[in-house]
Write a protein that holds these residues in place. Structure first.
Motif, mmCIF file in Angstrom:
data_model
loop_
_atom_site.group_PDB
_atom_site.id
_atom_site.type_symbol
_atom_site.label_atom_id
_atom_site.label_comp_id
_atom_site.label_asym_id
_atom_site.label_seq_id
_atom_site.Cartn_x
_atom_site.Cartn_y
_atom_site.Cartn_z
ATOM 1 N N TRP A 104 0.794 -1.224 0.000
ATOM 2 C CA TRP A 104 0.000 0.000 0.000
ATOM 3 C C TRP A 104 0.833 1.284 0.000
ATOM 4 O O TRP A 104 0.285 2.367 -0.111
ATOM 5 C CB TRP A 104 -0.963 0.005 1.187
ATOM 6 N N LYS A 114 0.073 4.630 -1.888
ATOM 7 C CA LYS A 114 -0.086 4.501 -3.341
ATOM 8 C C LYS A 114 -1.429 5.057 -3.803
ATOM 9 O O LYS A 114 -1.540 5.590 -4.897
ATOM 10 C CB LYS A 114 0.019 3.028 -3.751
ATOM 11 N N GLU A 115 -2.452 4.898 -2.966
ATOM 12 C CA GLU A 115 -3.820 5.230 -3.379
ATOM 13 C C GLU A 115 -4.224 6.662 -3.050
ATOM 14 O O GLU A 115 -5.351 7.047 -3.295
ATOM 15 C CB GLU A 115 -4.815 4.271 -2.704
#
Ligand code: ZN
Length: 137
Positions: A66, A84-85
């Motif tokens: 993540w 990452k998001e």
């Protein structure tokens, strides 16, 4: 807070200017932070995008499923942790030229803190279980 805060790595090849929403510092004691920084990772979060000078000197890598982390590929200065998001950077506090207004707010993974480190500042201390419950990972 519309003041620009400047920061750079040790060699100066990587630098940035950022407007910080607050001066809250988080210390993370997780094993990734310890292995990557050599100790706990003191960082300050910037929510938005950020243009770095010297991008060619930044090596970014996946540190988990993540998140990404980055370092200066000349002297190895630890630069940031980044989901990452989501946009935003948890910037290493030590990169900032002026840390005089920074305040220790939170310690993450307090249950992973080595016994030889005792930080006397009052802070919101969270265990791994509390963090996992809050951020759902
Ligand atoms: Zn960590």
């Amino acid at each position: 807070m519309t003041k620009k805060h400047s920061g750079s790595c040790k060699c100066g090849k990587v630098s940035f200017e950022v407007e910080l929403a607050n001066y809250n510092v988080t210390l993370c004691h997780c094993s990734d932070c310890q292995k990557i920084s050599g100790s706990h990772f003191a960082n300050i979060h910037h929510k938005g995008a950020l243009a770095f000078k010297g991008e060619e000197y930044i090596t970014e890598f996946d540190s988990s499923n993540w998140a990404k982390r980055a370092f200066c590929n000349i002297y190895g200065s630890n630069l940031y942790y980044k989901l990452k998001e989501a946009e935003g950077y948890s910037l290493a506090a030590g990169l900032f030229d002026d840390q005089s207004e920074f305040v220790l707010k939170t310690q993450y993974f307090i249950d992973k803190k080595p016994a030889y480190i005792n930080i006397a500042n009052a802070s919101n201390n969270m265990t791994e279980a509390e963090i996992r419950a809050k951020y759902n990972f």
